[in-house]
Design an enzyme around this catalytic site. Structure first.
Site, PDB file in Angstrom:
ATOM      1  N   TYR A  53       0.820  -1.217   0.000  1.00 59.41           N
ATOM      2  CA  TYR A  53       0.000   0.000   0.000  1.00 59.41           C
ATOM      3  C   TYR A  53       0.856   1.269   0.000  1.00 59.41           C
ATOM      4  O   TYR A  53       0.452   2.290  -0.561  1.00 59.41           O
ATOM      5  CB  TYR A  53      -1.011  -0.011   1.160  1.00 59.41           C
ATOM      6  CG  TYR A  53      -2.184  -0.899   0.828  1.00 59.41           C
ATOM      7  CD1 TYR A  53      -3.181  -0.455  -0.036  1.00 59.41           C
ATOM      8  CD2 TYR A  53      -2.267  -2.199   1.302  1.00 59.41           C
ATOM      9  CE1 TYR A  53      -4.234  -1.272  -0.395  1.00 59.41           C
ATOM     10  CE2 TYR A  53      -3.322  -3.028   0.947  1.00 59.41           C
ATOM     11  CZ  TYR A  53      -4.303  -2.555   0.093  1.00 59.41           C
ATOM     12  OH  TYR A  53      -5.340  -3.376  -0.275  1.00 59.41           O
ATOM     13  N   HIS A 104     -14.620   2.511  -0.312  1.00 59.61           N
ATOM     14  CA  HIS A 104     -13.550   1.585   0.086  1.00 59.61           C
ATOM     15  C   HIS A 104     -12.378   2.296   0.746  1.00 59.61           C
ATOM     16  O   HIS A 104     -11.259   1.788   0.735  1.00 59.61           O
ATOM     17  CB  HIS A 104     -13.084   0.793  -1.152  1.00 59.61           C
ATOM     18  CG  HIS A 104     -14.168  -0.073  -1.728  1.00 59.61           C
ATOM     19  ND1 HIS A 104     -14.194  -0.494  -3.029  1.00 59.61           N
ATOM     20  CD2 HIS A 104     -15.292  -0.589  -1.147  1.00 59.61           C
ATOM     21  CE1 HIS A 104     -15.278  -1.239  -3.236  1.00 59.61           C
ATOM     22  NE2 HIS A 104     -15.959  -1.303  -2.114  1.00 59.61           N
TER      23      HIS A 104
HETATM   24  P1  NAD Z   1     -12.494  -3.154 -12.026  1.00 62.67           P
HETATM   25  O1  NAD Z   1     -11.019  -3.230 -12.169  1.00 62.67           O
HETATM   26  O2  NAD Z   1     -13.247  -4.353 -11.621  1.00 62.67           O
HETATM   27  O3  NAD Z   1     -13.112  -2.707 -13.437  1.00 62.67           O
HETATM   28  C1  NAD Z   1     -12.556  -1.661 -14.173  1.00 62.67           C
HETATM   29  C2  NAD Z   1     -13.560  -1.230 -15.217  1.00 62.67           C
HETATM   30  O4  NAD Z   1     -13.035  -0.074 -15.837  1.00 62.67           O
HETATM   31  C3  NAD Z   1     -13.798  -2.278 -16.318  1.00 62.67           C
HETATM   32  O5  NAD Z   1     -15.187  -2.393 -16.554  1.00 62.67           O
HETATM   33  C4  NAD Z   1     -13.065  -1.685 -17.520  1.00 62.67           C
HETATM   34  O6  NAD Z   1     -13.689  -1.995 -18.759  1.00 62.67           O
HETATM   35  C5  NAD Z   1     -13.168  -0.202 -17.233  1.00 62.67           C
HETATM   36  N1  NAD Z   1     -12.148   0.624 -17.862  1.00 62.67           N
HETATM   37  C6  NAD Z   1     -10.869   0.324 -18.166  1.00 62.67           C
HETATM   38  N2  NAD Z   1     -10.251   1.375 -18.718  1.00 62.67           N
HETATM   39  C7  NAD Z   1     -11.174   2.372 -18.753  1.00 62.67           C
HETATM   40  C8  NAD Z   1     -11.151   3.717 -19.206  1.00 62.67           C
HETATM   41  N3  NAD Z   1     -10.042   4.262 -19.737  1.00 62.67           N
HETATM   42  N4  NAD Z   1     -12.275   4.454 -19.098  1.00 62.67           N
HETATM   43  C9  NAD Z   1     -13.418   3.925 -18.552  1.00 62.67           C
HETATM   44  N5  NAD Z   1     -13.497   2.659 -18.117  1.00 62.67           N
HETATM   45  C10 NAD Z   1     -12.384   1.903 -18.212  1.00 62.67           C
HETATM   46  O7  NAD Z   1     -12.757  -1.950 -11.084  1.00 62.67           O
HETATM   47  P2  NAD Z   1     -13.930  -1.681 -10.061  1.00 62.67           P
HETATM   48  O8  NAD Z   1     -15.242  -2.058 -10.665  1.00 62.67           O
HETATM   49  O9  NAD Z   1     -13.705  -0.300  -9.576  1.00 62.67           O
HETATM   50  O10 NAD Z   1     -13.752  -2.705  -8.850  1.00 62.67           O
HETATM   51  C11 NAD Z   1     -12.555  -3.178  -8.345  1.00 62.67           C
HETATM   52  C12 NAD Z   1     -12.038  -2.621  -7.053  1.00 62.67           C
HETATM   53  O11 NAD Z   1     -10.773  -2.108  -7.413  1.00 62.67           O
HETATM   54  C13 NAD Z   1     -12.691  -1.448  -6.385  1.00 62.67           C
HETATM   55  O12 NAD Z   1     -13.134  -1.894  -5.176  1.00 62.67           O
HETATM   56  C14 NAD Z   1     -11.570  -0.425  -6.151  1.00 62.67           C
HETATM   57  O13 NAD Z   1     -11.494  -0.110  -4.768  1.00 62.67           O
HETATM   58  C15 NAD Z   1     -10.306  -1.128  -6.500  1.00 62.67           C
HETATM   59  N6  NAD Z   1      -9.279  -0.391  -7.245  1.00 62.67           N
HETATM   60  C16 NAD Z   1      -9.144   0.958  -7.111  1.00 62.67           C
HETATM   61  C17 NAD Z   1      -8.184   1.639  -7.861  1.00 62.67           C
HETATM   62  C18 NAD Z   1      -8.058   3.138  -7.655  1.00 62.67           C
HETATM   63  O14 NAD Z   1      -8.315   3.622  -6.574  1.00 62.67           O
HETATM   64  N7  NAD Z   1      -7.693   3.902  -8.698  1.00 62.67           N
HETATM   65  C19 NAD Z   1      -7.364   0.950  -8.742  1.00 62.67           C
HETATM   66  C20 NAD Z   1      -7.524  -0.457  -8.852  1.00 62.67           C
HETATM   67  C21 NAD Z   1      -8.494  -1.111  -8.092  1.00 62.67           C
END
Ligand code: NAD
Length: 228
Positions: A53, A104
């Site tokens: 993290y 989250h």
């Molecule tokens: P996910 O990874 O499950 O899904 C990502 C989604 O984003 C997919 O549907 C994909 O098609 C789409 N995507 C990819 N590139 C994109 C773009 N340029 N524009 C728009 N959409 C795009 O993510 P989720 O549904 O948020 O769930 C997963 C968990 O991941 C969450 O609980 C979150 O806390 C955590 N997470 C957070 C981060 C962050 O804070 N940036 C990063 C990774 C994971």
């Protein structure tokens, strides 16, 4: 003033350089999620989890909001806007959005490892082993791990019931309970989904699918909404 409720996922931050889960086959920056994002992982290897993290926090602090984050902030000129985000980054806040509910948690704060309600700002990018909360327990990242309760979920569900317009951006809707929030939005409320891979949703009423990356689809929709 109309009330817009927006649910964002990792996809909105992808073009800021923050990797999503699903686009990397269930791995997160090369790690199996079970090994870094669960209470069991923390119990077995707190040093590794802390380091994981800390690295994510460093990347978040180096990242910048993109055109999609900024467009959502601009919506506040004409609407009451509430963003519910699954993301643990702070890019919505840095783009200027004023009401952001972090389902989250947020990686830029630390949390007591025995009382999740005790959270603190972090000086710099690192939480060090040996840094303690006021109860004397090790500090960890303020993020909700798989298997932990999601304290903000009821508040988020209430917000969804009040929407006049609902927008989902960049979420695979694979993670519950967040994925169920769209079910709280009224049937008659228009629901926009912006994602290059539109997730399947089982809702009644008008669903508008915008198969675009966030930096293209979100500013375009915001322009339309600001014209109305
Ligand atoms: P996910 O990874 O499950 O899904 C990502 C989604 O984003 C997919 O549907 C994909 O098609 C789409 N995507 C990819 N590139 C994109 C773009 N340029 N524009 C728009 N959409 C795009 O993510 P989720 O549904 O948020 O769930 C997963 C968990 O991941 C969450 O609980 C979150 O806390 C955590 N997470 C957070 C981060 C962050 O804070 N940036 C990063 C990774 C994971």
């Amino acid at each position: 003033m109309k009330n817009i409720v927006i649910l964002t996922g990792a996809g909105i931050s992808a073009e800021s350089g923050l990797k999503t889960f699903r686009d990397s086959d269930g791995l997160w920056e090369g790690y199996n999620i079970q090994d870094v994002a669960t209470p069991e992982a923390w119990e077995h290897n707190p040093v590794m989890v802390q380091q994981f993290y800390n690295e994510r926090r460093k990347t978040v602090l180096e990242a910048k909001p993109n055109a999609a984050h900024y467009a959502l902030a601009a919506l506040e000129e004409k609407y009451k806007v509430t963003i519910i985000t699954q993301n643990i980054d702070d890019l919505h806040e840095r783009a200027g959005s004023s009401t952001v509910v972090h389902l989250h948690g947020i990686i830029t704060r630390s949390q007591s490892s025995i009382n999740p309600e005790l959270t603190y700002p972090i000086d710099g990018w690192e939480i060090k082993m040996g840094e303690l909360c006021e109860l004397g327990s090790q500090l960890r990242a303020h993020v909700v791990w798989f298997g932990e309760p999601v304290p903000m979920i009821e508040h988020a569900a209430m917000i969804c019931t009040s929407a006049d317009i609902f927008i989902l951006i960049g979420s695979s809707l694979a993670v519950y309970p967040a994925a169920g929030l769209i079910g709280y939005v009224d049937r008659d409320v228009p629901k926009y989904l912006i994602d290059p891979n539109i997730p399947s949703v089982n809702v009644r009423g008008e669903v508008i699918k915008i198969r675009e990356k966030a930096t293209i689809g979100v500013p375009a929709l915001v322009n339309e909404l600001l014209k109305d």
